[in-house]
Write a protein that holds these residues in place. Structure first.
Motif, mmCIF file in Angstrom:
data_model
loop_
_atom_site.group_PDB
_atom_site.id
_atom_site.type_symbol
_atom_site.label_atom_id
_atom_site.label_comp_id
_atom_site.label_asym_id
_atom_site.label_seq_id
_atom_site.Cartn_x
_atom_site.Cartn_y
_atom_site.Cartn_z
ATOM 1 N N GLU A 1 4.271 -2.539 -16.537
ATOM 2 C CA GLU A 1 5.103 -1.512 -15.924
ATOM 3 C C GLU A 1 4.380 -1.008 -14.674
ATOM 4 N N ILE A 2 5.131 -0.596 -13.684
ATOM 5 C CA ILE A 2 4.552 0.076 -12.529
ATOM 6 C C ILE A 2 5.083 1.501 -12.544
ATOM 7 N N ARG A 3 4.155 2.457 -12.580
ATOM 8 C CA ARG A 3 4.538 3.869 -12.605
ATOM 9 C C ARG A 3 4.201 4.511 -11.275
ATOM 10 N N LEU A 4 5.230 4.983 -10.617
ATOM 11 C CA LEU A 4 5.063 5.699 -9.360
ATOM 12 C C LEU A 4 4.757 7.157 -9.648
ATOM 13 N N GLU A 5 4.152 7.835 -8.667
ATOM 14 C CA GLU A 5 3.986 9.279 -8.775
ATOM 15 C C GLU A 5 5.382 9.888 -8.872
ATOM 16 N N PRO A 6 5.524 11.002 -9.571
ATOM 17 C CA PRO A 6 6.864 11.593 -9.753
ATOM 18 C C PRO A 6 7.622 11.835 -8.449
ATOM 19 N N THR A 7 6.965 12.354 -7.416
ATOM 20 C CA THR A 7 7.684 12.625 -6.169
ATOM 21 C C THR A 7 8.111 11.325 -5.492
ATOM 22 N N SER B 1 0.816 -1.218 0.000
ATOM 23 C CA SER B 1 0.000 0.000 0.000
ATOM 24 C C SER B 1 0.851 1.270 0.000
ATOM 25 N N GLN B 2 2.136 1.147 0.243
ATOM 26 C CA GLN B 2 2.996 2.314 0.137
ATOM 27 C C GLN B 2 3.071 2.805 -1.311
ATOM 28 N N LEU B 3 2.644 1.944 -2.236
ATOM 29 C CA LEU B 3 2.598 2.316 -3.653
ATOM 30 C C LEU B 3 1.154 2.490 -4.130
ATOM 31 N N GLU B 4 0.228 2.751 -3.199
ATOM 32 C CA GLU B 4 -1.193 2.765 -3.550
ATOM 33 C C GLU B 4 -1.556 3.805 -4.606
ATOM 34 N N ASN B 5 -0.789 4.842 -4.761
ATOM 35 C CA ASN B 5 -1.092 5.851 -5.773
ATOM 36 C C ASN B 5 -0.354 5.625 -7.097
ATOM 37 N N ALA B 6 0.401 4.543 -7.152
ATOM 38 C CA ALA B 6 1.072 4.175 -8.393
ATOM 39 C C ALA B 6 0.069 3.463 -9.312
ATOM 40 N N TYR B 7 0.488 3.251 -10.535
ATOM 41 C CA TYR B 7 -0.348 2.551 -11.512
ATOM 42 C C TYR B 7 0.392 1.342 -12.062
ATOM 43 N N VAL B 8 -0.355 0.265 -12.281
ATOM 44 C CA VAL B 8 0.146 -0.854 -13.062
ATOM 45 C C VAL B 8 -0.316 -0.593 -14.483
ATOM 46 N N ILE B 9 0.620 -0.595 -15.400
ATOM 47 C CA ILE B 9 0.334 -0.338 -16.806
ATOM 48 C C ILE B 9 0.427 -1.670 -17.544
#
Length: 138
Positions: free
Chosen positions: A95-101, A26-34
């Motif tokens: 791909e997993i894309r994290l928020e830029p920050t 959940s630390q990556l909850e704002n990321a996206y799986v593409i």
């Protein structure tokens, strides 16, 4: 390309995973799986049905993979897709894309961890929290 927010994936996975897995992920909850399968098929001029014949999978399975409906990734199926489409890297398919920050933060912490062999404080905190949970001390 299909984008699925990690938070949504975790919401559907909670009953299948232990709390520590969910809390860590959940630390990556704002990321996206593409999921790039449909784009790959379009680039090659083939259909999901064609890919099913190439891989030996059901068309329904190909559709589930393309739409992110499967609960887990079957490694043999993914390797079969990579082979059939002549992909050279898993990131061409997923791909997993994290928020830029968060991406920047992870890059910094990862580089420092590798250089110093010292676990970042955020990872130490996660480790401690999971250790306490595993012992029922949370």
């Amino acid at each position: 390309m299909k984008k699925i927010k990690v938070k949504d994936i975790l919401g559907h996975s909670h009953s299948l995973m232990n709390d520590m897995v969910i809390n860590t992920a959940s630390q990556l909850e704002n990321a996206y799986v593409i999921i790039k399968l449909d784009d790959l098929l379009k680039e090659r001029g083939i259909t999901q049905k064609d890919l099913a014949f190439l891989t030996g999978m059901r068309v329904g399975t190909i559709s589930e993979i393309a739409n992110g409906k499967g609960i887990s990734w079957n490694k043999a199926q993914l390797i079969s897709i990579m082979s059939a489409l002549k992909l050279t890297n898993f990131s061409q398919l997923y791909e997993i894309r994290l928020e830029p920050t968060q991406h920047e933060e992870y890059e910094i912490e990862s580089s420092q961890w590798i250089a110093t062999k010292e676990m970042p404080n955020s990872v130490k905190d996660m480790y401690r929290e999971n250790l306490l949970k595993s012992r029922g001390l949370d």
